[in-house]
Scaffold this active site. Structure first.
Site, short mmCIF file in Angstrom:
data_model
loop_
_atom_site.label_atom_id
_atom_site.label_comp_id
_atom_site.label_asym_id
_atom_site.label_seq_id
_atom_site.Cartn_x
_atom_site.Cartn_y
_atom_site.Cartn_z
N CYS A 85 0.56 -2.34 2.12
CA CYS A 85 0.02 -1.05 2.57
C CYS A 85 -1.33 -0.79 1.89
O CYS A 85 -2.28 -1.48 2.15
CB CYS A 85 1.05 0.04 2.31
N HIS A 193 6.51 -2.00 4.29
CA HIS A 193 6.89 -1.96 2.88
C HIS A 193 8.19 -2.71 2.60
O HIS A 193 9.26 -2.10 2.67
CB HIS A 193 7.11 -0.50 2.46
N GLU A 195 9.32 -3.52 -0.27
CA GLU A 195 9.94 -2.98 -1.50
C GLU A 195 10.74 -1.72 -1.21
O GLU A 195 11.64 -1.37 -1.97
CB GLU A 195 8.86 -2.73 -2.57
#
Lengths: 222, 74
Positions: A85, A193, A195
């Site tokens: 990002c 994302h 994570e």
């Protein structure tokens, strides 16, 4: 295996990234923006957020932070780097990845879960996926609309450097691109994302494989 | 020395801000607006105007998607 996570003022996915790295079985190492070295880590994640308030352009100021000097050297000598990002935006501003991330074509901040397809499993961060594997990952961005000139886009496609592609394009991104890699395959930038999808407690653990891929890659290389 | 830098999207690059404003103007009764492009104006006081070119190239603009021009204004 130790994986560094850069922290700029305004980074906000650094803790999530460290959590994902830990769950994958590696040791996360915080790399402060003012650090002059990478503390000997084996790979680096540049996490999402709003580094330096996104002032001027996302990533434009972070790109000149002190830690970026050694990070550029590391990347240029083949070190595995993942930008997520805002981290992807930082890597394009630093010219470690080609192109730029423009405002979403609908002028809205997009916070959603999107389906993506893994197009390149030859990078350190995707080595555990099957080619063509589809998964759902969170996105949260205002500037995720990937742009590159036609020649660069053709190069990326011809060289198989599109790493992730949206199944349904949320932001106007060229060729539905959600992630790309460098010529050497070691530097990867993703708008979604992984994570934030690295723990079933967060609703999904599908993204964990990105960090596990890094471990396998390192294991295979050792 | 005062310097004024104008940064804007290169022609042909999607400018969703400009497009949103273009569509909003007729709603206020301003017809006949064909195109709107939105850029950024940077005003600086500098000691060495010969450095401005480098500032534009390295930080103020992203040459991949933006073009810039600058002038000394006083």
């Amino acid at each position: 295996m130790r994986i560094g996570v850069t922290v700029f003022p305004g980074s906000n996915c650094d803790r999530d990234a460290m959590h994902g790295i830990e769950r994958a079985g590696a040791v996360p190492v915080e790399l402060w923006h003012a650090d002059a070295d990478l503390k000997g880590v084996d790979a680096v994640v540049v996490p999402g957020g709003f580094s330096y308030g996104d002032y001027l352009r996302p990533g434009a100021i972070a790109r000149f932070a002190k830690v970026m000097g050694p990070l550029e050297e590391f990347a240029n000598s083949g070190g595995p780097v993942l930008g997520v990002c805002n981290g992807f935006q930082v890597l394009t501003e630093a010219h470690l990845l080609p192109g730029a991330l423009l405002r979403n074509s609908n002028m809205r901040f997009i916070c959603d879960r999107v389906a993506v397809r893994v197009e390149n499993t030859g990078t350190p961060w995707t080595s555990l996926f099957e080619p063509g594997h589809e998964l759902t990952l969170p996105v949260a961005h205002n500037e995720g609309n990937y742009f590159a000139d036609e020649r660069t886009l053709a190069e990326l496609e011809d060289e198989g450097r599109v790493v992730l592609r949206y199944l349904e394009n949320p932001n106007g991104s060229a060729n539905d691109i959600a992630g790309i890699c460098s010529e050497g395959r070691n530097v990867v930038g993703l708008m979604p994302h992984p994570e934030r999808a690295s723990d079933p407690l967060l609703g999904s653990g599908e993204g964990l494989r990105v960090f596990e891929s890094m471990l396998r890659f390192a294991g295979a290389r050792a | 020395m005062k310097v004024r830098v104008l940064v804007r999207p290169k022609s042909g690059i999607l400018d969703p801000q400009g497009e949103a404003v273009r569509r909003a103007l007729p709603a206020l009764g301003f017809g006949g607006v064909k195109t709107v492009h939105i850029g950024r104006l940077v005003e600086m006081e500098v000691e060495s105007p010969e450095e401005v070119e480098g500032m534009c190239r390295r930080l103020l603009a992203n040459p991949t998607v933006e073009e810039y021009e600058w002038e000394v204004v006083g």
